[in-house]
Design a protein around this motif. Structure first.
Motif, PDB file in Angstrom:
ATOM      1  N   ASP A 111       0.832  -1.206   0.000  1.00  0.00           N
ATOM      2  CA  ASP A 111       0.000   0.000   0.000  1.00  0.00           C
ATOM      3  C   ASP A 111       0.866   1.256   0.000  1.00  0.00           C
ATOM      4  O   ASP A 111       0.550   2.232  -0.684  1.00  0.00           O
ATOM      5  CB  ASP A 111      -0.933   0.013   1.210  1.00  0.00           C
ATOM      6  CG  ASP A 111      -1.906  -1.151   1.200  1.00  0.00           C
ATOM      7  OD1 ASP A 111      -2.526  -1.407   0.156  1.00  0.00           O
ATOM      8  OD2 ASP A 111      -2.027  -1.809   2.253  1.00  0.00           O
ATOM      9  N   VAL A 112       1.940   1.237   0.765  1.00  0.00           N
ATOM     10  CA  VAL A 112       2.867   2.376   0.795  1.00  0.00           C
ATOM     11  C   VAL A 112       3.412   2.623  -0.614  1.00  0.00           C
ATOM     12  O   VAL A 112       3.441   3.759  -1.087  1.00  0.00           O
ATOM     13  CB  VAL A 112       4.015   2.128   1.799  1.00  0.00           C
ATOM     14  CG1 VAL A 112       5.072   3.229   1.709  1.00  0.00           C
ATOM     15  CG2 VAL A 112       3.475   2.019   3.222  1.00  0.00           C
ATOM     16  N   VAL A 113       3.813   1.552  -1.286  1.00  0.00           N
ATOM     17  CA  VAL A 113       4.344   1.668  -2.654  1.00  0.00           C
ATOM     18  C   VAL A 113       3.271   2.214  -3.592  1.00  0.00           C
ATOM     19  O   VAL A 113       3.547   3.083  -4.431  1.00  0.00           O
ATOM     20  CB  VAL A 113       4.890   0.312  -3.144  1.00  0.00           C
ATOM     21  CG1 VAL A 113       5.238   0.366  -4.627  1.00  0.00           C
ATOM     22  CG2 VAL A 113       6.105  -0.084  -2.313  1.00  0.00           C
ATOM     23  N   ALA A 114       2.047   1.748  -3.467  1.00  0.00           N
ATOM     24  CA  ALA A 114       0.961   2.232  -4.328  1.00  0.00           C
ATOM     25  C   ALA A 114       0.704   3.715  -4.109  1.00  0.00           C
ATOM     26  O   ALA A 114       0.495   4.463  -5.068  1.00  0.00           O
ATOM     27  CB  ALA A 114      -0.309   1.424  -4.069  1.00  0.00           C
ATOM     28  N   ILE A 115       0.726   4.160  -2.875  1.00  0.00           N
ATOM     29  CA  ILE A 115       0.547   5.591  -2.590  1.00  0.00           C
ATOM     30  C   ILE A 115       1.703   6.370  -3.200  1.00  0.00           C
ATOM     31  O   ILE A 115       1.510   7.399  -3.860  1.00  0.00           O
ATOM     32  CB  ILE A 115       0.438   5.846  -1.075  1.00  0.00           C
ATOM     33  CG1 ILE A 115      -0.827   5.205  -0.512  1.00  0.00           C
ATOM     34  CG2 ILE A 115       0.470   7.350  -0.781  1.00  0.00           C
ATOM     35  CD1 ILE A 115      -0.848   5.091   1.000  1.00  0.00           C
ATOM     36  N   GLY A 116       2.915   5.875  -3.010  1.00  0.00           N
ATOM     37  CA  GLY A 116       4.086   6.534  -3.583  1.00  0.00           C
ATOM     38  C   GLY A 116       4.018   6.617  -5.095  1.00  0.00           C
ATOM     39  O   GLY A 116       4.388   7.634  -5.692  1.00  0.00           O
ATOM     40  N   ALA A 117       3.508   5.571  -5.727  1.00  0.00           N
ATOM     41  CA  ALA A 117       3.404   5.545  -7.184  1.00  0.00           C
ATOM     42  C   ALA A 117       2.439   6.597  -7.715  1.00  0.00           C
ATOM     43  O   ALA A 117       2.514   6.972  -8.880  1.00  0.00           O
ATOM     44  CB  ALA A 117       2.976   4.151  -7.653  1.00  0.00           C
ATOM     45  N   SER A 118       1.553   7.092  -6.864  1.00  0.00           N
ATOM     46  CA  SER A 118       0.615   8.131  -7.289  1.00  0.00           C
ATOM     47  C   SER A 118       1.262   9.524  -7.287  1.00  0.00           C
ATOM     48  O   SER A 118       0.651  10.487  -7.743  1.00  0.00           O
ATOM     49  CB  SER A 118      -0.622   8.139  -6.380  1.00  0.00           C
ATOM     50  OG  SER A 118      -0.311   8.669  -5.099  1.00  0.00           O
ATOM     51  N   LEU A 119       2.486   9.612  -6.801  1.00  0.00           N
ATOM     52  CA  LEU A 119       3.211  10.881  -6.738  1.00  0.00           C
ATOM     53  C   LEU A 119       4.295  10.907  -7.816  1.00  0.00           C
ATOM     54  O   LEU A 119       4.934   9.884  -8.074  1.00  0.00           O
ATOM     55  CB  LEU A 119       3.835  11.053  -5.352  1.00  0.00           C
ATOM     56  CG  LEU A 119       2.829  11.100  -4.207  1.00  0.00           C
ATOM     57  CD1 LEU A 119       3.531  10.917  -2.875  1.00  0.00           C
ATOM     58  CD2 LEU A 119       2.039  12.392  -4.247  1.00  0.00           C
ATOM     59  N   PRO A 120       4.522  12.068  -8.423  1.00  0.00           N
ATOM     60  CA  PRO A 120       5.478  12.154  -9.527  1.00  0.00           C
ATOM     61  C   PRO A 120       6.898  11.728  -9.150  1.00  0.00           C
ATOM     62  O   PRO A 120       7.424  12.136  -8.116  1.00  0.00           O
ATOM     63  CB  PRO A 120       5.458  13.639  -9.903  1.00  0.00           C
ATOM     64  CG  PRO A 120       4.132  14.134  -9.439  1.00  0.00           C
ATOM     65  CD  PRO A 120       3.837  13.344  -8.192  1.00  0.00           C
ATOM     66  N   GLU A 121       7.458  10.892 -10.010  1.00  0.00           N
ATOM     67  CA  GLU A 121       8.866  10.493  -9.967  1.00  0.00           C
ATOM     68  C   GLU A 121       9.298   9.778  -8.691  1.00  0.00           C
ATOM     69  O   GLU A 121      10.482   9.760  -8.355  1.00  0.00           O
ATOM     70  CB  GLU A 121       9.769  11.683 -10.275  1.00  0.00           C
ATOM     71  CG  GLU A 121       9.518  12.231 -11.676  1.00  0.00           C
ATOM     72  CD  GLU A 121      10.496  13.298 -12.098  1.00  0.00           C
ATOM     73  OE1 GLU A 121      11.652  13.297 -11.625  1.00  0.00           O
ATOM     74  OE2 GLU A 121      10.086  14.146 -12.920  1.00  0.00           O
ATOM     75  N   VAL A 122       8.354   9.176  -7.976  1.00  0.00           N
ATOM     76  CA  VAL A 122       8.715   8.373  -6.811  1.00  0.00           C
ATOM     77  C   VAL A 122       9.157   7.009  -7.299  1.00  0.00           C
ATOM     78  O   VAL A 122       8.523   6.409  -8.163  1.00  0.00           O
ATOM     79  CB  VAL A 122       7.537   8.254  -5.817  1.00  0.00           C
ATOM     80  CG1 VAL A 122       7.835   7.230  -4.732  1.00  0.00           C
ATOM     81  CG2 VAL A 122       7.254   9.611  -5.197  1.00  0.00           C
ATOM     82  N   GLN A 123      10.257   6.546  -6.742  1.00  0.00           N
ATOM     83  CA  GLN A 123      10.807   5.251  -7.132  1.00  0.00           C
ATOM     84  C   GLN A 123      11.007   4.362  -5.918  1.00  0.00           C
ATOM     85  O   GLN A 123      11.367   4.851  -4.837  1.00  0.00           O
ATOM     86  CB  GLN A 123      12.158   5.431  -7.826  1.00  0.00           C
ATOM     87  CG  GLN A 123      12.075   6.229  -9.103  1.00  0.00           C
ATOM     88  CD  GLN A 123      13.442   6.435  -9.720  1.00  0.00           C
ATOM     89  OE1 GLN A 123      14.457   6.474  -9.037  1.00  0.00           O
ATOM     90  NE2 GLN A 123      13.476   6.560 -11.036  1.00  0.00           N
ATOM     91  N   GLU A 124      10.793   3.065  -6.126  1.00  0.00           N
ATOM     92  CA  GLU A 124      11.152   2.102  -5.100  1.00  0.00           C
ATOM     93  C   GLU A 124      12.662   1.985  -5.078  1.00  0.00           C
ATOM     94  O   GLU A 124      13.305   1.993  -6.119  1.00  0.00           O
ATOM     95  CB  GLU A 124      10.549   0.731  -5.401  1.00  0.00           C
ATOM     96  CG  GLU A 124       9.187   0.529  -4.825  1.00  0.00           C
ATOM     97  CD  GLU A 124       8.739  -0.905  -4.931  1.00  0.00           C
ATOM     98  OE1 GLU A 124       8.954  -1.674  -3.978  1.00  0.00           O
ATOM     99  OE2 GLU A 124       8.179  -1.241  -5.992  1.00  0.00           O
ATOM    100  N   SER A 125      13.209   1.882  -3.896  1.00  0.00           N
ATOM    101  CA  SER A 125      14.646   1.821  -3.733  1.00  0.00           C
ATOM    102  C   SER A 125      14.940   1.071  -2.440  1.00  0.00           C
ATOM    103  O   SER A 125      14.092   0.324  -1.956  1.00  0.00           O
ATOM    104  CB  SER A 125      15.207   3.249  -3.687  1.00  0.00           C
ATOM    105  OG  SER A 125      16.614   3.233  -3.653  1.00  0.00           O
TER     106      SER A 125
END
Length: 112
Positions: free
Chosen positions: A6-20
């Motif tokens: 869920d955290v990743v999905a929320i982050g993906a809704s924001l510009p240029e957020v990447q998993e790292s």
């Protein structure tokens, strides 16, 4: 109860957020700057970047927000994912993004 997914999905809704990664744990970053990371330490939790005034206000609310001595004086809050609701988590991650994203990117996002 939100999960890292869920955290990743929320982050993906924001510009240029990447998993790292950060400290060998899953993390979200924007422009190479940490927004949040999943702690592997014994007390777990999610570290989310914030300003010190917001941190004080969140700590005054109590659960699901907490800190440890390691984070004293640092612009981050620990979040118990088992007790935070998705709306609170979304707001925290958006605020973290605003703190860490470059000004040009924030301006573009505000125009959407």
């Amino acid at each position: 109860m939100p999960t890292w997914t869920d955290v990743v999905a929320i982050g993906a809704s924001l510009p240029e957020v990447q998993e790292s990664t950060s400290y060998n744990t899953p993390a979200l970053k924007v422009a190479g700057k940490l927004l949040a990371r999943l702690r592997a330490e014994s007390d777990g939790g999610l570290v989310v970047m914030c300003d010190l005034d917001e941190k004080a206000a969140l700590l005054a609310e109590g659960a699901p927000f907490y800190t440890t001595a390691h984070y004293d004086g640092h612009g981050s809050i620990l979040v118990d994912l088992e007790n935070v609701d998705v709306a609170q988590l979304t707001e925290l991650l958006r605020d973290a993004w605003r703190i860490k994203a470059p000004a040009k990117l924030r301006k573009q996002f505000d125009q959407i």
